[in-house]
Design an enzyme around this catalytic site. Structure first.
Site, PDB file in Angstrom:
ATOM      1  N   GLY A  14      54.091 -38.070 -15.866  1.00 44.84           N
ATOM      2  CA  GLY A  14      55.126 -38.204 -16.896  1.00 44.84           C
ATOM      3  C   GLY A  14      55.186 -36.944 -17.757  1.00 44.84           C
ATOM      4  O   GLY A  14      54.148 -36.447 -18.196  1.00 44.84           O
ATOM      5  N   ARG A  24      53.576 -21.805 -21.338  1.00 45.35           N
ATOM      6  CA  ARG A  24      53.761 -20.474 -21.970  1.00 45.35           C
ATOM      7  C   ARG A  24      52.420 -19.794 -22.222  1.00 45.35           C
ATOM      8  O   ARG A  24      52.233 -18.600 -21.912  1.00 45.35           O
ATOM      9  CB  ARG A  24      54.515 -20.670 -23.283  1.00 45.35           C
ATOM     10  CG  ARG A  24      54.629 -19.434 -24.177  1.00 45.35           C
ATOM     11  CD  ARG A  24      55.421 -19.767 -25.439  1.00 45.35           C
ATOM     12  NE  ARG A  24      55.488 -18.666 -26.380  1.00 45.35           N
ATOM     13  CZ  ARG A  24      54.570 -18.427 -27.324  1.00 45.35           C
ATOM     14  NH1 ARG A  24      53.471 -19.206 -27.399  1.00 45.35           N
ATOM     15  NH2 ARG A  24      54.701 -17.418 -28.158  1.00 45.35           N
ATOM     16  N   ARG A  75      56.383 -37.572  -9.508  1.00 47.63           N
ATOM     17  CA  ARG A  75      55.252 -38.389  -9.023  1.00 47.63           C
ATOM     18  C   ARG A  75      55.322 -38.293  -7.498  1.00 47.63           C
ATOM     19  O   ARG A  75      56.361 -38.530  -6.919  1.00 47.63           O
ATOM     20  CB  ARG A  75      55.398 -39.829  -9.529  1.00 47.63           C
ATOM     21  CG  ARG A  75      55.335 -39.881 -11.063  1.00 47.63           C
ATOM     22  CD  ARG A  75      55.347 -41.288 -11.585  1.00 47.63           C
ATOM     23  NE  ARG A  75      55.547 -41.345 -13.043  1.00 47.63           N
ATOM     24  CZ  ARG A  75      54.611 -41.151 -13.959  1.00 47.63           C
ATOM     25  NH1 ARG A  75      53.377 -40.854 -13.560  1.00 47.63           N
ATOM     26  NH2 ARG A  75      54.874 -41.230 -15.255  1.00 47.63           N
ATOM     27  N   ASP A 131      50.316 -40.657 -23.605  1.00 45.55           N
ATOM     28  CA  ASP A 131      49.470 -41.861 -23.710  1.00 45.55           C
ATOM     29  C   ASP A 131      48.183 -41.649 -24.485  1.00 45.55           C
ATOM     30  O   ASP A 131      47.590 -42.621 -24.955  1.00 45.55           O
ATOM     31  CB  ASP A 131      49.103 -42.365 -22.301  1.00 45.55           C
ATOM     32  CG  ASP A 131      50.331 -42.692 -21.483  1.00 45.55           C
ATOM     33  OD1 ASP A 131      50.246 -42.679 -20.244  1.00 45.55           O
ATOM     34  OD2 ASP A 131      51.394 -42.921 -22.091  1.00 45.55           O
ATOM     35  N   GLU A 191      53.134 -55.186 -39.359  1.00 50.93           N
ATOM     36  CA  GLU A 191      52.371 -56.374 -39.782  1.00 50.93           C
ATOM     37  C   GLU A 191      51.449 -56.847 -38.663  1.00 50.93           C
ATOM     38  O   GLU A 191      50.513 -57.599 -38.894  1.00 50.93           O
ATOM     39  CB  GLU A 191      53.336 -57.508 -40.155  1.00 50.93           C
ATOM     40  CG  GLU A 191      53.961 -57.374 -41.534  1.00 50.93           C
ATOM     41  CD  GLU A 191      55.026 -56.297 -41.603  1.00 50.93           C
ATOM     42  OE1 GLU A 191      55.310 -55.817 -42.715  1.00 50.93           O
ATOM     43  OE2 GLU A 191      55.563 -55.898 -40.546  1.00 50.93           O
ATOM     44  N   LYS A 217      59.511 -61.320 -45.923  1.00 53.98           N
ATOM     45  CA  LYS A 217      60.866 -61.601 -45.477  1.00 53.98           C
ATOM     46  C   LYS A 217      61.167 -60.938 -44.135  1.00 53.98           C
ATOM     47  O   LYS A 217      62.072 -61.320 -43.435  1.00 53.98           O
ATOM     48  CB  LYS A 217      61.850 -61.093 -46.539  1.00 53.98           C
ATOM     49  CG  LYS A 217      61.832 -61.984 -47.798  1.00 53.98           C
ATOM     50  CD  LYS A 217      62.541 -63.339 -47.529  1.00 53.98           C
ATOM     51  CE  LYS A 217      62.239 -64.378 -48.584  1.00 53.98           C
ATOM     52  NZ  LYS A 217      61.005 -65.140 -48.219  1.00 53.98           N
ATOM     53  N   GLN A 257      60.490 -42.018 -26.164  1.00 48.88           N
ATOM     54  CA  GLN A 257      59.180 -41.531 -26.626  1.00 48.88           C
ATOM     55  C   GLN A 257      58.709 -40.292 -25.876  1.00 48.88           C
ATOM     56  O   GLN A 257      57.759 -39.623 -26.292  1.00 48.88           O
ATOM     57  CB  GLN A 257      58.151 -42.654 -26.443  1.00 48.88           C
ATOM     58  CG  GLN A 257      58.486 -43.910 -27.240  1.00 48.88           C
ATOM     59  CD  GLN A 257      57.751 -45.120 -26.710  1.00 48.88           C
ATOM     60  OE1 GLN A 257      56.606 -45.384 -27.086  1.00 48.88           O
ATOM     61  NE2 GLN A 257      58.400 -45.872 -25.819  1.00 48.88           N
TER      62      GLN A 257
HETATM   63  O1  F6P Z   1      52.227 -41.684 -18.621  1.00 50.37           O
HETATM   64  C1  F6P Z   1      53.314 -41.480 -19.469  1.00 50.37           C
HETATM   65  C2  F6P Z   1      54.274 -42.648 -19.369  1.00 50.37           C
HETATM   66  O2  F6P Z   1      55.331 -42.438 -20.263  1.00 50.37           O
HETATM   67  C3  F6P Z   1      53.644 -43.997 -19.649  1.00 50.37           C
HETATM   68  O3  F6P Z   1      53.455 -44.243 -21.035  1.00 50.37           O
HETATM   69  C4  F6P Z   1      54.659 -44.902 -19.013  1.00 50.37           C
HETATM   70  O4  F6P Z   1      54.135 -46.186 -18.684  1.00 50.37           O
HETATM   71  C5  F6P Z   1      55.012 -44.126 -17.741  1.00 50.37           C
HETATM   72  O5  F6P Z   1      54.803 -42.752 -18.047  1.00 50.37           O
HETATM   73  C6  F6P Z   1      56.435 -44.310 -17.288  1.00 50.37           C
HETATM   74  O6  F6P Z   1      56.546 -43.629 -16.039  1.00 50.37           O
HETATM   75  P1  F6P Z   1      57.989 -43.180 -15.476  1.00 50.37           P
HETATM   76  O7  F6P Z   1      58.538 -42.143 -16.399  1.00 50.37           O
HETATM   77  O8  F6P Z   1      57.664 -42.619 -14.105  1.00 50.37           O
HETATM   78  O9  F6P Z   1      58.823 -44.417 -15.461  1.00 50.37           O
END
Ligand code: F6P
Length: 324
Positions: A14, A24, A75, A131, A191, A217, A257
């Site tokens: 990822g 770089r 991958r 991660d 929370e 609330k 993210q």
């Molecule tokens: O390892 C990084 C990550 O973003 C994980 O948090 C997430 O489960 C996975 O890659 C998602 O993989 P892909 O981008 O191949 O769907």
């Protein structure tokens, strides 16, 4: 002791913000030391297919602030086979590459460890994944940026949750680990935080929701995607059945993210790790991951970082119970 003259660099698994800063640093440090640095595109897939290109200092100009990876990543199932790794090795030999720096996560490091045993090619790993689940380093490149992305998104959710008096279950990434959920949850004042490392944590949420009737609330409950009780949607559905009077919603932040311009923190650790990886190769080190512990660069055997499990900081988890 083979003299290192040509090194390859690739990004794998990822993508993570800050990978470009690491690329770089590898290129600039390599050239500074008189080495040739080759970019291997699309991770192991590109290695197998020979997508290998000589880089120069201009190749990495103006990228330190860019999310993603200019080398792209993939991958690669073919690399899981000996035949695939043999093809990759032959491509490296065709380019005259003496050693490889791999920027990625545990899956990528596992592959590198296997290949370095089968063929005479040194690997050094740089931890690049949002991660933060790699043993031996306090931080992986991309984690800090991802935390800030989650915080900015959840602060927005907080606005609408308070406006409607709603409970939001927010799912974040992290694979089987809860580092993103735990630390972003604390930063957002969640929370409740549900992570795979804490068994039975859903009962804490049940207790909280029971007590909540007399108190707050709106609420934010962070859910790590690897939570053993399921993801945000299935957990929210369970809670809706048990607490029909509450207005419950879910948000899954997903691949948001993974993007964005890397934070200063990520750019700095990526630069330090990239520079140190080249210097370690020149020092004839191999099969190590470059980590950072208490602000200092460390070298961790790849065999350990892929085998050992990184623990979450339970003190942080206890703090959530007190502060929420
Ligand atoms: O390892 C990084 C990550 O973003 C994980 O948090 C997430 O489960 C996975 O890659 C998602 O993989 P892909 O981008 O191949 O769907």
């Amino acid at each position: 002791m083979k003299e290192i003259k040509k090194i390859g660099v690739l990004t794998s698994g990822g993508d993570a913000p800050g990978m470009n800063a690491a690329v770089r640093a590898v290129v600039r440090t390599g050239i500074y030391n008189g080495l040739e640095v080759y970019g291997i595109r699309r991770g192991y897939q590109g290695m197998i297919e020979g997508e290998i290109v000589l880089l120069d200092t201009d190749s990495v100009s103006g990228i330190i602030h860019l999310g993603g990876t200019i080398l792209q990543t993939a991958r690669c199932k073919e690399f899981f086979s000996f035949e695939g790794r043999k093809k990759a090795y032959e491509q490296l030999m065709l380019s005259g590459i003496d050693a490889v720096i791999i920027i990625g996560g545990d899956g990528s490091f596992t592959g590198a460890g296997i290949m370095s045993k089968e063929f005479d090619i040194p690997f050094i790993g740089i931890p690049g994944t949002i991660d933060n689940d790699l043993y031996g380093t306090d931080y992986t490149i991309g984690f800090d940026t991802a935390l800030n992305t989650v915080v900015q998104a959840v602060d927005k959710i907080h606005d609408t949750a308070t406006s409607h008096g709603r409970i939001f279950f927010v799912e974040v990434m992290g694979k089987e680990a809860g580092f993103v959920a735990l630390q972003s949850g604390i930063a957002c004042g969640a929370e409740g935080i549900l992570i795979p490392e804490e068994k039975g944590d859903l009962n804490k949420i049940r207790k909280y929701l029971t007590d909540r009737a007399r108190r707050k609330k709106s609420s934010i409950i962070m859910v790590a995607e690897g939570e053993d009780e399921g993801g945000a949607i299935s957990i929210a559905n369970k809670m809706k059945e048990e607490f029909p009077d509450f207005d419950i919603r879910t948000t899954i932040l997903g691949h948001v993210q993974r993007g964005g311009s890397p934070s200063a923190f990520d750019r700095i650790i990526a630069s330090r790790m990239g520079k140190d990886a080249v210097e370690a190769l020149m020092d004839n080190q191999k099969s190590i991951m470059i980590g950072v512990v208490n602000g200092e660069i460390v070298h961790v055997p790849l065999s350990k970082t892929v085998k050992l499990h990184k623990m979450v900081n339970m003190e942080l988890l206890e703090m959530v119970d007190i502060l929420s």
